[in-house]
Design a protein around this motif. Sequence first.
Motif: not given
Length: 85
Positions: A43-51, A56-58
């Motif tokens: 896991i590289l990072c966490e991402v948020e959207t409006d939903k 996010i994995p490599s």
Amino acid sequence: SYKKSKRRIAMEIIMPSLGETVDEGKVIKWHKNVGDEIKEGDILCEVETDKTAAEIPSTVNGTLTEITAPEGETIPVGGKIATVE
């Protein structure tokens, strides 16, 4: 004779599509730092959207050499977020 090159190829990590109607994502937390060894699936990072929120994995093995999307930045789907060599 063929010699395998030791030179690493830089791979761009891009913001994935996180849904049909989602066209951007906001990086909320990085789990890796520049210089870290990365394995496919880490896991590289966490991402948020409006939903939704997603980890996010490599998609590649290598060393994280650049983070181009700092925490808090919104990136369009397909936009570069990091480089792994």
